[in-house]
Design an enzyme around this catalytic site. Structure first.
Site, PDB file in Angstrom:
ATOM      1  N   GLY A 125      86.129 -32.245  45.277  1.00 31.93           N
ATOM      2  CA  GLY A 125      86.121 -34.265  44.724  1.00 31.93           C
ATOM      3  C   GLY A 125      84.088 -33.599  44.691  1.00 31.93           C
ATOM      4  O   GLY A 125      84.038 -32.870  44.339  1.00 31.93           O
ATOM      5  N   ASP A 245      83.996 -47.619  44.217  1.00 30.99           N
ATOM      6  CA  ASP A 245      84.991 -46.452  43.790  1.00 30.99           C
ATOM      7  C   ASP A 245      86.907 -46.709  44.077  1.00 30.99           C
ATOM      8  O   ASP A 245      87.684 -45.639  43.600  1.00 30.99           O
ATOM      9  CB  ASP A 245      84.653 -45.352  44.246  1.00 30.99           C
TER      10      ASP A 245
HETATM   11  P1  AMP Z   1      87.877 -36.592  46.954  1.00 36.18           P
HETATM   12  O1  AMP Z   1      86.909 -35.153  47.368  1.00 36.18           O
HETATM   13  O2  AMP Z   1      88.498 -37.776  47.937  1.00 36.18           O
HETATM   14  O3  AMP Z   1      87.985 -37.177  45.753  1.00 36.18           O
HETATM   15  O4  AMP Z   1      89.360 -36.206  46.931  1.00 36.18           O
HETATM   16  C1  AMP Z   1      89.425 -35.044  45.567  1.00 36.18           C
HETATM   17  C2  AMP Z   1      91.091 -34.684  45.758  1.00 36.18           C
HETATM   18  O5  AMP Z   1      91.904 -34.154  46.473  1.00 36.18           O
HETATM   19  C3  AMP Z   1      91.957 -35.641  45.381  1.00 36.18           C
HETATM   20  O6  AMP Z   1      92.131 -37.103  44.350  1.00 36.18           O
HETATM   21  C4  AMP Z   1      93.024 -36.218  46.166  1.00 36.18           C
HETATM   22  O7  AMP Z   1      94.309 -35.113  44.830  1.00 36.18           O
HETATM   23  C5  AMP Z   1      92.931 -34.719  47.340  1.00 36.18           C
HETATM   24  N1  AMP Z   1      93.187 -35.651  48.276  1.00 36.18           N
HETATM   25  C6  AMP Z   1      91.629 -35.947  49.296  1.00 36.18           C
HETATM   26  N2  AMP Z   1      91.678 -36.058  49.761  1.00 36.18           N
HETATM   27  C7  AMP Z   1      94.238 -36.365  50.288  1.00 36.18           C
HETATM   28  C8  AMP Z   1      94.633 -36.445  51.455  1.00 36.18           C
HETATM   29  N3  AMP Z   1      94.126 -37.042  52.704  1.00 36.18           N
HETATM   30  N4  AMP Z   1      95.768 -35.915  50.927  1.00 36.18           N
HETATM   31  C9  AMP Z   1      96.573 -35.188  50.090  1.00 36.18           C
HETATM   32  N5  AMP Z   1      94.981 -34.709  49.623  1.00 36.18           N
HETATM   33  C10 AMP Z   1      94.590 -35.701  49.337  1.00 36.18           C
END
Ligand code: AMP
EC number: 2.7.10.2
Length: 537
Positions: A125, A245
Site C-alpha cells: 500500500g 478512501d
Molecule cells: P493497504 O496498505 O491497507 O492498502 O493494503 C495493501 C493490500 O494488502 C490490500 O489491498 C490487501 O490486498 C492487502 N491487505 C491489507 N490488509 C490486509 C488484511 N488485514 N488481510 C488481508 N490482506 C490485507
C-alpha cells in the site's frame, strides 16, 4: 528478580506515586518499556493488571510530568512520543473506559517483536507492505494475522508515511465494529508493524475482478455487502471520522459473506460546526472516487464519504470496473460539475441506481446520511424467487425448475403474466438476463407466479435525472443478455492512455495544485488495479 536497567525509569515513576507493585505487570504483561508505549495502553489494559481507576489517574498525571522532560533521540520513539494524532481518544482513564468489548484473549496493543512471524506477501500500500503472519499469544495460542510494515528508507521513514502510519494506528486502535478491520496491536520494532485481523479472502476488488472460473458475486450478496458497508460507515461517522478512501480495494473479505472496511491511512476527524475536514495542502486523494467539493476545495465530510459510497456501489455492480476509466484526472471534476455521472451498470436495478445518484447529488446536504442508508437499501433490495418451469426461449435467461432467481428488475404488467418480462440472476449459473415473470414464483408470494412489482422503492429517478448525461444512457432492452463476465463493458467515455490508475495529481482547487503528473504509484502487487490518483502532500 532485579529490575532491568532500561526500565528503571518505570520503577522510579511508579515508586514516586506509590504504585511500584505494578512494575512487573506493566513491564511484562503490557510490554511497556518506554514512556511512549503508554500511548498505546488502554484503560482496560490497566484494569486487567488490577490497577484501579484512582491509581490510573495518578499514573496519567505522572506520565504527563515525565513527558515534559527530555525526549529520546531514537527516531521511532522520538516520533511516537511527539506524535499527536489529529483526533485521538484518551488512552488513559481521565474520562473512563470506552465501551469496547474485551478483545479475545485479552490482547494488548503493544506486541513484542518476537511474537509475530511474517509469512508471504499479501499486498502493498501507500506506506507499507502487508504480509500474512502468525502471532503467538503469551498463552502459546497462535493467531493468523496480517502484518503491515512501515516502508523505511536508509534514513528512516520518508515524508508523510510515518505520520500516516501512526495516524492509522491511532484511529484503528479505538475502533471496534463487526465490519471494520480490527487492529490487534503494534510492534515497536524497526520497521514498525501493525498487527491486524487477517482477511483471508483478500480485497473485494480482487474478488470482483477475479477471472473465470471464479464465478461472479451474486447480486444478493452485493446487497448484503452494501448493508455491511453502510453500517460500518455509520459507525465511523458517529465517531466523528471521515474515511476519505472508500473503494472496493479497501474493503476486505473476512469470509465469503463478510466485508470489513480497511485502510485508515487517510481517515481524518470531522471538525467545526460544518462537520468537515479541509485539507491543509496538496495531499493524496483518489480522484475518480471523490466528490466535487473534495476535488475543488479539498473538503471532506460524511457527505463526501457518501459520494464515495456511491462510487463503491458502482464498482461492485460493474464487476470492479474502474470509475471514469480513460478520463484524465483534471477532467473528472469538470465532468462532475457538468453533472455527468457514472452510467448504470447492468447488474444495478433502477431503484439502486437512483440511490447512487442521490449519493452523487451536487450539493453535499442533498445526499443521504449513512444512518438513513439502510432504509434506502431496503427499498432497493431485490426479491428472491424460484424458477417453476424451463426457460429456453432465444435470448432469455436460461433456467430450470428449482433454480433460485434474484429479481433485479421487475415491473407490473396490465397484460397477462406471460407478457411480463423481468431481469434477474440465476443463482445456479450466476448468469444475468431477462425472463418471463411467469417462470418464477417469488419467495414471499405463497407459490403464485410473480406478477406484481418487485421493488418497493420509488421509480428510478436516475432515468429522469436532468443533468445525467452519462447516466443510464442506454435504456434497458429487456431481452439483451449482458456481456459475458470478463468482457469489458463500454465505458462512458473513450478509454485514454494513462487512465486514472497512475495519475497522481493535486486537486485543482487545493493550494499547491499544479495539475496532473505521474508520480508514486505503488499498490501493484498482487492487486491487479493500482491505487488511483493519489498525489503527494
Ligand atoms: P493497504 O496498505 O491497507 O492498502 O493494503 C495493501 C493490500 O494488502 C490490500 O489491498 C490487501 O490486498 C492487502 N491487505 C491489507 N490488509 C490486509 C488484511 N488485514 N488481510 C488481508 N490482506 C490485507
Amino acid at each position: 528478580m532485579l529490575p532491568e536497567a532500561g526500565s528503571l525509569w518505570l520503577l522510579k515513576l511508579l515508586r514516586d506515586i506509590q504504585l511500584a507493585q505494578f512494575y512487573w505487570p506493566i513491564l511484562e504483561e503490557l510490554n511497556v518499556t518506554r514512556p511512549e508505549h503508554f500511548d498505546f495502553v488502554k484503560p482496560e489494559d490497566l484494569d486487567s493488571i488490577g490497577m484501579g481507576r484512582p491509581a490510573q489517574r495518578r499514573l496519567s498525571e505522572a506520565l504527563k510530568r515525565l513527558r515534559s522532560g527530555p525526549k529520546s533521540k531514537n527516531w521511532v520513539y522520538k516520533i511516537l512520543g511527539g506524535f499527536a494524532p489529529e483526533h485521538k481518544e484518551p488512552t488513559l482513564p481521565s474520562q473512563g473506559p470506552p465501551h469496547l468489548p474485551e478483545p479475545e484473549g485479552g490482547l494488548k496493543c503493544l506486541i513484542p517483536e518476537g511474537a509475530v512471524c511474517r509469512r508471504e506477501l499479501l499486498g502493498s500500500g501507500c506506506f507499507g507492505v502487508v504480509h500474512r503472519g502468525l502471532w503467538t499469544l503469551p498463552s502459546g495460542k497462535s493467531v493468523p494475522v496480517a502484518v503491515k510494515s512501515l516502508r523505511v528508507g536508509p534514513e528512516g521513514p520518508v515524508g508523510t508515511e510515518l505520520g500516516d502510519f501512526l495516524r492509522e494506528v491511532s484511529v484503528m486502535m479505538n475502533l471496534e465494529h463487526p465490519h471494520v478491520l480490527r487492529l490487534h496491536g503494534l510492534v515497536l520494532g524497526q520497521p514498525l508493524q501493525m498487527v491486524m485481523e487477517l482477511a483471508p479472502l483478500g480485497s473485494l476488488h480482487a474478488r470482483l475482478t477475479a477471472p473465470a472460473p471464479t464465478p461472479p458475486l451474486p447480486v444478493a450478496l452485493l446487497f448484503l455487502f452494501l448493508r455491511q458497508l453502510a453500517g460500518a460507515m455509520a459507525y465511523l461517522g458517529a465517531r466523528g471520522l471521515v474515511h476519505r478512501d472508500l473503494a472496493t480495494r479497501n474493503l476486505l473479505l473476512a469470509s465469503a459473506r463478510t466485508i470489513k472496511v480497511a485502510d485508515f491511512g487517510l481517515v481524518r476527524p470531522l471538525s467545526g460546526a460544518r462537520g468537515r475536514y479541509v485539507m491543509g495542502g496538496p495531499r493524496p486523494i483518489p480522484y475518480a472516487w471523490c466528490a466535487p467539493e473534495s476535488l475543488r476545495h479539498g473538503a471532506f465530510s460524511s457527505a463526501s464519504d457518501m459520494w464515495m459510497f456511491g462510487v463503491t456501489l458502482w464498482e461492485m455492480f460493474s464487476g470492479g470496473e474502474e470509475p471514469w476509466a480513460g478520463v484524465p484526472p483534471y477532467l473528472i471534476l469538470q465532468r462532475l460539475e457538468d453533472r455527468a455521472r457514472l452510467p448504470r451498470p447492468p447488474l444495478c436495478s433502477r431503484t439502486l441506481y437512483s440511490l447512487a445518484l442521490r449519493c452523487w447529488a451536487p450539493h453535499p446536504a442533498d445526499r443521504p446520511s449513512f444512518t438513513h442508508l439502510e432504509e434506502l437499501l431496503q427499498e432497493a433490495w431485490p426479491s428472491e424467487g424460484c424458477c417453476v418451469r424451463d426457460v429456453t426461449e432465444p435470448g432469455a435467461l436460461r433456467m430450470e425448475p428449482g433454480d433460485p432467481i434474484t429479481v433485479i428488475e421487475g415491473s407490473s404488467s396490465f397484460h397477462s403474466p406471460d407478457s411480463t418480462i423481468w431481469k434477474g440472476q440465476n443463482g445456479r449459473t450466476f448468469k444475468v438476463g431477462s425472463f418471463p415473470a411467469s417462470a418464477v414464483t417469488l419467495a414471499d408470494s405463497g407459490g403464485l407466479p410473480a406478477t406484481r412489482p418487485v421493488h418497493r422503492g420509488t421509480p428510478a429517478r436516475g432515468d429522469q435525472h436532468p443533468g445525467s448525461i452519462d447516466g443510464d444512457r442506454k435504456k434497458a432492452n429487456l431481452w439483451d443478455v449482458p456481456p459475458a463476465r470478463g468482457q469489458r463493458r463500454n465505458v462512458p467515455l473513450e478509454r485514454m492512455k494513462g487512465g486514472t490508475e497512475c495519475a497522481w495529481s493535486h486537486p485543482p482547487g487545493v493550494p499547491g495544485s499544479t495539475g496532473s503528473h505521474q508520480g508514486r504509484c505503488g499498490f501493484s502487487h498482487p492487486e491487479p488495479q493500482g491505487r488511483p490518483a493519489l498525489p503527494l502532500e
